[in-house]
Write a protein that holds these residues in place. Structure first.
Motif, short mmCIF file in Angstrom:
data_model
loop_
_atom_site.label_atom_id
_atom_site.label_comp_id
_atom_site.label_asym_id
_atom_site.label_seq_id
_atom_site.Cartn_x
_atom_site.Cartn_y
_atom_site.Cartn_z
N THR A 66 8.75 -3.31 -5.01
CA THR A 66 8.36 -2.24 -4.05
C THR A 66 7.42 -1.29 -4.78
O THR A 66 7.88 -1.15 -6.27
N ILE A 67 6.51 -0.73 -4.19
CA ILE A 67 5.59 0.32 -4.52
C ILE A 67 5.42 1.29 -4.55
O ILE A 67 6.72 2.42 -3.79
N THR A 101 4.54 3.61 3.01
CA THR A 101 4.70 3.01 2.40
C THR A 101 4.32 1.42 3.59
O THR A 101 4.79 1.46 4.48
N SER A 102 3.79 0.35 2.87
CA SER A 102 3.46 -0.67 4.05
C SER A 102 3.12 -1.73 2.78
O SER A 102 3.17 -2.06 1.98
N TYR A 103 4.05 -3.47 3.29
CA TYR A 103 4.07 -4.54 2.92
C TYR A 103 3.65 -5.78 3.14
O TYR A 103 3.92 -5.45 4.28
N ALA A 104 2.83 -6.89 2.67
CA ALA A 104 3.10 -7.58 3.72
C ALA A 104 4.65 -8.17 3.92
O ALA A 104 5.42 -8.13 3.20
N ARG A 134 0.71 -1.26 0.22
CA ARG A 134 -0.14 0.29 0.13
C ARG A 134 1.00 1.23 0.06
O ARG A 134 2.50 1.03 0.67
N ILE A 135 0.27 2.59 -0.78
CA ILE A 135 1.20 3.83 -0.58
C ILE A 135 0.02 4.25 0.09
O ILE A 135 -1.20 4.57 -1.30
N ARG A 136 0.83 5.73 0.84
CA ARG A 136 -0.43 6.82 0.70
C ARG A 136 -0.25 7.57 0.18
O ARG A 136 0.18 7.79 -0.98
N ARG A 137 -1.58 8.40 0.13
CA ARG A 137 -2.10 9.81 -1.31
C ARG A 137 -0.03 10.41 -1.42
O ARG A 137 0.12 10.73 -2.96
#
Length: 118
Positions: free
Chosen positions: A69-70, A58-61, A50-53
């Motif tokens: 990398t997102i 960012t966060s990852y499983a 996930r990546i914020r606005r």
């Protein structure tokens, strides 16, 4: 309303890399939290990243941390998922999602297949 179109999936060998892209329509892309999920055959859909606005958070499983990398380019209305050191267990349909709410993500793409052979 946001429409999401994923691309970049394919068949690769273990250890290879792929970059997925998710192009979003609409003028409010930069206001959305964006995420990637995946669903392997016979399994439930699971969170990947996930990546914020602003792109600063960012966060990852745990299963992909350190390999994936997102990122996002708000000028291009696109979010990316760089996947390195791919493993056969990464094989799944990868979905892009947008607009995190208290009940989940509002918008979903159609998915792109990633297959990693051993």
């Amino acid at each position: 309303q946001v429409q999401l179109v994923e691309s970049g999936g394919g068949l690769v060998q273990a250890g290879d890399s792929l970059r997925l892209s998710c192009a979003a329509s609409g003028r409010t892309f930069s206001s959305y939290t964006m995420a990637w999920f995946r669903q392997a055959p016979g399994k439930e859909r699971e969170f990947v990243a996930r990546i914020r606005r602003s792109g600063g958070s960012t966060s990852y499983a745990d299963s992909v941390k350190g390999r994936f990398t997102i990122s996002r380019d708000n000028a291009k209305n696109t979010v990316y998922l760089q996947m390195n050191s791919l493993k056969p267990e990464d094989t799944a349909v990868y979905y892009c999602a947008a607009g995190l709410t208290s009940s989940g993500y509002e918008y979903w793409g159609q998915g792109t297949q990633v297959t990693v052979s051993s």
